[in-house]
Design a protein around this motif. Structure first.
Motif, PDB file in Angstrom:
ATOM      1  N   PHE A 193       0.826  -1.201   0.000  1.00 60.31           N
ATOM      2  CA  PHE A 193       0.000   0.000   0.000  1.00 60.31           C
ATOM      3  C   PHE A 193       0.862   1.254   0.000  1.00 60.31           C
ATOM      4  O   PHE A 193       0.520   2.245  -0.653  1.00 60.31           O
ATOM      5  CB  PHE A 193      -0.937  -0.002   1.208  1.00 60.31           C
ATOM      6  N   SER A 194       1.969   1.225   0.704  1.00 56.99           N
ATOM      7  CA  SER A 194       2.840   2.410   0.767  1.00 56.99           C
ATOM      8  C   SER A 194       3.401   2.758  -0.612  1.00 56.99           C
ATOM      9  O   SER A 194       3.516   3.935  -0.957  1.00 56.99           O
ATOM     10  CB  SER A 194       3.981   2.198   1.759  1.00 56.99           C
ATOM     11  N   ASP A 195       3.719   1.745  -1.421  1.00 58.77           N
ATOM     12  CA  ASP A 195       4.203   2.001  -2.782  1.00 58.77           C
ATOM     13  C   ASP A 195       3.104   2.611  -3.649  1.00 58.77           C
ATOM     14  O   ASP A 195       3.355   3.540  -4.417  1.00 58.77           O
ATOM     15  CB  ASP A 195       4.709   0.721  -3.436  1.00 58.77           C
ATOM     16  N   LEU A 196       1.900   2.091  -3.518  1.00 56.16           N
ATOM     17  CA  LEU A 196       0.776   2.633  -4.277  1.00 56.16           C
ATOM     18  C   LEU A 196       0.500   4.080  -3.884  1.00 56.16           C
ATOM     19  O   LEU A 196       0.256   4.937  -4.741  1.00 56.16           O
ATOM     20  CB  LEU A 196      -0.472   1.790  -4.055  1.00 56.16           C
ATOM     21  N   LEU A 197       0.573   4.350  -2.587  1.00 58.22           N
ATOM     22  CA  LEU A 197       0.334   5.701  -2.106  1.00 58.22           C
ATOM     23  C   LEU A 197       1.434   6.651  -2.569  1.00 58.22           C
ATOM     24  O   LEU A 197       1.152   7.776  -2.998  1.00 58.22           O
ATOM     25  CB  LEU A 197       0.234   5.700  -0.581  1.00 58.22           C
ATOM     26  N   SER A 198       2.677   6.198  -2.538  1.00 58.16           N
ATOM     27  CA  SER A 198       3.789   7.024  -3.008  1.00 58.16           C
ATOM     28  C   SER A 198       3.661   7.327  -4.497  1.00 58.16           C
ATOM     29  O   SER A 198       3.908   8.458  -4.934  1.00 58.16           O
ATOM     30  CB  SER A 198       5.120   6.320  -2.750  1.00 58.16           C
ATOM     31  N   ASP A 199       3.263   6.335  -5.275  1.00 56.78           N
ATOM     32  CA  ASP A 199       3.055   6.543  -6.712  1.00 56.78           C
ATOM     33  C   ASP A 199       1.938   7.553  -6.966  1.00 56.78           C
ATOM     34  O   ASP A 199       2.054   8.416  -7.838  1.00 56.78           O
ATOM     35  CB  ASP A 199       2.723   5.227  -7.412  1.00 56.78           C
ATOM     36  N   ALA A 200       0.857   7.456  -6.193  1.00 58.51           N
ATOM     37  CA  ALA A 200      -0.266   8.378  -6.361  1.00 58.51           C
ATOM     38  C   ALA A 200       0.145   9.808  -6.033  1.00 58.51           C
ATOM     39  O   ALA A 200      -0.210  10.745  -6.752  1.00 58.51           O
ATOM     40  CB  ALA A 200      -1.440   7.945  -5.491  1.00 58.51           C
ATOM     41  N   VAL A 201       0.907   9.973  -4.967  1.00 60.09           N
ATOM     42  CA  VAL A 201       1.376  11.310  -4.593  1.00 60.09           C
ATOM     43  C   VAL A 201       2.311  11.855  -5.673  1.00 60.09           C
ATOM     44  O   VAL A 201       2.238  13.034  -6.029  1.00 60.09           O
ATOM     45  CB  VAL A 201       2.064  11.284  -3.212  1.00 60.09           C
ATOM     46  N   GLY A 202       3.145  11.005  -6.233  1.00 58.06           N
ATOM     47  CA  GLY A 202       4.031  11.424  -7.313  1.00 58.06           C
ATOM     48  C   GLY A 202       3.260  11.859  -8.547  1.00 58.06           C
ATOM     49  O   GLY A 202       3.612  12.848  -9.198  1.00 58.06           O
ATOM     50  N   GLN A 203       2.192  11.139  -8.858  1.00 60.38           N
ATOM     51  CA  GLN A 203       1.377  11.499 -10.014  1.00 60.38           C
ATOM     52  C   GLN A 203       0.643  12.816  -9.790  1.00 60.38           C
ATOM     53  O   GLN A 203       0.537  13.641 -10.702  1.00 60.38           O
ATOM     54  CB  GLN A 203       0.382  10.383 -10.328  1.00 60.38           C
ATOM     55  N   VAL A 204       0.156  13.047  -8.573  1.00 60.64           N
ATOM     56  CA  VAL A 204      -0.504  14.314  -8.258  1.00 60.64           C
ATOM     57  C   VAL A 204       0.504  15.451  -8.354  1.00 60.64           C
ATOM     58  O   VAL A 204       0.204  16.520  -8.898  1.00 60.64           O
ATOM     59  CB  VAL A 204      -1.166  14.264  -6.864  1.00 60.64           C
ATOM     60  N   SER A 205       1.699  15.215  -7.876  1.00 58.84           N
ATOM     61  CA  SER A 205       2.747  16.233  -7.968  1.00 58.84           C
ATOM     62  C   SER A 205       3.075  16.552  -9.422  1.00 58.84           C
ATOM     63  O   SER A 205       3.257  17.716  -9.792  1.00 58.84           O
ATOM     64  CB  SER A 205       3.998  15.755  -7.237  1.00 58.84           C
ATOM     65  N   GLN A 206       3.127  15.524 -10.251  1.00 62.21           N
ATOM     66  CA  GLN A 206       3.395  15.728 -11.670  1.00 62.21           C
ATOM     67  C   GLN A 206       2.264  16.519 -12.335  1.00 62.21           C
ATOM     68  O   GLN A 206       2.523  17.405 -13.151  1.00 62.21           O
ATOM     69  CB  GLN A 206       3.579  14.376 -12.366  1.00 62.21           C
ATOM     70  N   PHE A 224      -5.704  15.976  -6.784  1.00 58.66           N
ATOM     71  CA  PHE A 224      -5.500  16.320  -5.381  1.00 58.66           C
ATOM     72  C   PHE A 224      -6.707  15.919  -4.541  1.00 58.66           C
ATOM     73  O   PHE A 224      -6.560  15.349  -3.460  1.00 58.66           O
ATOM     74  CB  PHE A 224      -5.224  17.817  -5.228  1.00 58.66           C
ATOM     75  N   GLU A 225      -7.901  16.195  -5.044  1.00 49.05           N
ATOM     76  CA  GLU A 225      -9.105  15.844  -4.292  1.00 49.05           C
ATOM     77  C   GLU A 225      -9.255  14.333  -4.134  1.00 49.05           C
ATOM     78  O   GLU A 225      -9.688  13.857  -3.087  1.00 49.05           O
ATOM     79  CB  GLU A 225     -10.334  16.457  -4.951  1.00 49.05           C
ATOM     80  N   LEU A 226      -8.880  13.573  -5.162  1.00 51.28           N
ATOM     81  CA  LEU A 226      -8.922  12.121  -5.056  1.00 51.28           C
ATOM     82  C   LEU A 226      -7.919  11.622  -4.015  1.00 51.28           C
ATOM     83  O   LEU A 226      -8.237  10.771  -3.181  1.00 51.28           O
ATOM     84  CB  LEU A 226      -8.645  11.468  -6.411  1.00 51.28           C
ATOM     85  N   ALA A 227      -6.710  12.168  -4.050  1.00 49.71           N
ATOM     86  CA  ALA A 227      -5.692  11.778  -3.060  1.00 49.71           C
ATOM     87  C   ALA A 227      -6.148  12.127  -1.647  1.00 49.71           C
ATOM     88  O   ALA A 227      -5.941  11.350  -0.708  1.00 49.71           O
ATOM     89  CB  ALA A 227      -4.365  12.455  -3.381  1.00 49.71           C
ATOM     90  N   LEU A 228      -6.767  13.282  -1.495  1.00 52.09           N
ATOM     91  CA  LEU A 228      -7.272  13.692  -0.186  1.00 52.09           C
ATOM     92  C   LEU A 228      -8.379  12.753   0.290  1.00 52.09           C
ATOM     93  O   LEU A 228      -8.419  12.368   1.466  1.00 52.09           O
ATOM     94  CB  LEU A 228      -7.780  15.129  -0.257  1.00 52.09           C
TER      95      LEU A 228
END
Length: 83
Positions: free
Chosen positions: A14-27, A61-65
């Motif tokens: 899960f931590s890898d998936l979350l890190s990837d999602a945050v990276g995509q939002v940042s991009q 961002f809203e999805l990540a939140l």
């Protein structure tokens, strides 16, 4: 996640998936910033391109939140359980 040999490998933590999602939002946010800067400086960026990029960043961002809020809610539910 499929392995290179075509079989089914171990699922990603899960931590890898979350890190990837945050990276995509940042991009997405970087892309939005770049397009808005290009629009303001007159570098050939159309208004609709800038609006689409900012909306994608906002939705990401809203999805990540929302995912973060659900994870916190699940954690609080587990902590509140009595065994």
């Amino acid at each position: 996640m499929p392995s290179p040999a075509g079989g089914v490998g171990e699922p990603a933590p899960f931590s890898d998936l979350l890190s990837d999602a945050v990276g995509q939002v940042s991009q997405l946010e970087d892309t939005a910033r770049t397009t808005v800067t290009g629009l303001m400086s007159g570098n050939g960026v159309d208004v609709h391109e800038a609006m689409i990029a900012t909306e994608k960043a906002s939705m990401g961002f809203e999805l990540a939140l929302a995912v973060r809020n659900k994870a916190v809610q699940a954690y609080q539910s587990v902590i509140g359980m009595q065994f």
